[in-house]
Design an enzyme around this catalytic site. Structure first.
Site, PDB file in Angstrom:
ATOM      1  N   CYS B 188     -29.219  -4.178 -15.548  1.00 44.77           N
ATOM      2  CA  CYS B 188     -28.724  -5.168 -14.904  1.00 44.77           C
ATOM      3  C   CYS B 188     -27.853  -5.715 -15.668  1.00 44.77           C
ATOM      4  CB  CYS B 188     -29.411  -5.918 -13.785  1.00 44.77           C
ATOM      5  SG  CYS B 188     -30.988  -4.821 -13.121  1.00 44.77           S
ATOM      6  N   HIS B 192     -23.836  -5.793 -15.761  1.00 39.63           N
ATOM      7  CA  HIS B 192     -23.053  -7.505 -15.046  1.00 39.63           C
ATOM      8  C   HIS B 192     -23.364  -8.595 -15.644  1.00 39.63           C
ATOM      9  CE1 HIS B 192     -22.825  -4.640 -11.475  1.00 39.63           C
ATOM     10  NE2 HIS B 192     -23.789  -4.292 -11.632  1.00 39.63           N
ATOM     11  N   ARG B 231     -28.235  -2.126  -2.131  1.00 36.80           N
ATOM     12  CA  ARG B 231     -27.087  -2.022  -3.469  1.00 36.80           C
ATOM     13  C   ARG B 231     -28.142  -1.712  -4.320  1.00 36.80           C
ATOM     14  NH1 ARG B 231     -24.539  -0.643  -6.653  1.00 36.80           N
ATOM     15  NH2 ARG B 231     -23.029  -0.976  -7.423  1.00 36.80           N
ATOM     16  N   CYS B 235     -27.853   1.282  -7.957  1.00 37.70           N
ATOM     17  CA  CYS B 235     -27.661   0.832  -8.819  1.00 37.70           C
ATOM     18  C   CYS B 235     -28.409   1.616  -9.724  1.00 37.70           C
ATOM     19  CB  CYS B 235     -27.333  -0.785  -9.306  1.00 37.70           C
ATOM     20  SG  CYS B 235     -25.930  -1.681  -9.267  1.00 37.70           S
TER      21      CYS B 235
END
Lengths: 97, 274
Positions: B188, B192, B231, B235
């Site tokens: 992640c 991000h 979500r 992802c």
């Protein structure tokens, strides 16, 4: 001539049987490795599909293709297990200080 | 060689220290990272996700927000919230007010797990003899949209109690956030945090600071509403990892960590995204 032909047929059948057995064994090994990856929380979403494709090729009698697909599936399953071990040691490198 | 060994030891100590840092130190370092990387973002604006860092796209998004695509879901959610169950009760009997966002996610010491707002809705249904909603979209996303709308402006203030089990859940969420998974070998944080503001094909990757503020979301790609866990699963699928179960332990712990990282911001859900 006849003996040679019989020999070739026997050898050919033996090779096919061997390829089939190998594909079966590799599919089993890939499935087992993928189960391990799943238990570690690292299963890739492409591995199960590759195993299914290998099984379908084997069922259709395409042993060579089945073996190729199974080996790829096994490679991916083993790579995800490696990823699990590697990440257990390294995820903390990404935590900002 | 001796110097190299010493350097390695120091690096190891620094890394171990950051891995073992407490939630509050983590949060400070996390928020500082984004504030340094995007100094132009006005305080509190990270709740607007990628639009906090992309002025051009923000104009289009603000135009969308004038007639928000999630409005129908809010109305549907309000109706479901007040719909009477077979036993004569409703979701409204489980919560003193629909404005519940600020109370979630939290560590439930009796259950020994993180409880999200969506899980609490389903727990309420089950406790009243109803079937739980599906966890990624549909009715649960609608109820969540209504409750989030009623909660707009509440402060994000997740608490990690001084309980080893709660801290373990937080740490599991933290580990998942920073762990590379899937055939594409992404975490992640790769997209991000370290990749925030960069492009992945045609899309700019959003900052994770503020990620948990605006759910559920109407996503143009979905042409529908979806929960935060939807979500997460999307992802994970994109990086070719097998997703975890929505509202399962892994994603609930990830939500716990991620929401805690945004403490101090405001909830502003539901949202609209590409």
């Amino acid at each position: 001539m006849f003996k040679g032909l019989v020999g070739a047929v026997i050898l050919g059948s033996a090779m096919l049987a061997n390829a089939s057995q190998s594909a079966d064994a590799v599919i089993a090994a890939a499935t087992e490795a993928n189960k391990q990856a799943k238990s570690l929380g690292y299963e890739w979403n492409v591995t199960g599909k590759a195993i299914k494709a290998a099984q379908a090729a084997l069922k259709a009698g395409n042993e060579a293709e089945a073996l190729k697909l199974a080996e790829h599936a096994k490679y991916m399953a083993e790579a995800s297990i490696f990823q699990a071990g590697d990440e257990k040691k390294n995820w903390m490198l990404r935590v900002p200080k | 060689m001796k110097k190299l060994t010493q350097l390695g030891m120091v690096f190891g100590m620094v890394v171990s220290a950051s891995a073992l840092a407490g939630p509050e130190e983590d949060r400070t370092a996390f928020q500082n990272f984004y504030e340094k990387r995007f100094p132009q973002v006005v305080e509190g604006d990270f709740i607007n996700g990628v639009y906090s860092i992309l002025p051009g796209a923000r104009e289009q998004w603000e135009a969308i927000e004038e007639f928000p695509p999630y409005e129908v879901a809010i109305e549907e959610g309000e109706e479901l919230y007040n719909t009477v169950f077979a036993n004569g009760k409703s979701l409204a009997d489980c919560f003193d007010t629909p404005a519940q966002r600020e109370n979630y996610p939290y560590w439930d010491s009796e259950k020994g797990k993180v409880v999200t707002m969506e899980q609490a809705v389903n727990d309420c249904r089950v406790a009243n003899g109803e079937k739980p909603y599906k966890t990624k979209k549909g009715a649960l996303a609608a109820v969540s949209a209504y409750m989030s709308y009623e909660s707009r402006g509440q402060a994000i203030n997740v608490v990690i109690p001084d309980d080893p089990a709660a801290i373990a859940a937080y740490n599991e969420g933290k580990e998942l956030f920073y762990t590379k998974r899937g055939q594409l070998n992404f975490s992640c944080s790769d997209c991000h945090m370290y990749g925030a503001g960069l492009n992945a094909r045609a899309d700019t990757m959003s900052p994770a600071f503020g990620h948990a503020s605006h759910w559920p979301v109407y996503r143009s790609k979905w042409q529908a509403m979806g929960t935060l866990h939807r979500r997460f699963a999307g992802c994970n699928t994109n990086i070719r990892a097998k997703p975890f179960k929505a509202q399962g332990t892994e994603y609930s712990n990830l939500e716990y960590f991620l929401t805690y990282m945004s403490n101090g911001l405001e909830f502003n859900g539901p949202g609209a995204r590409k």
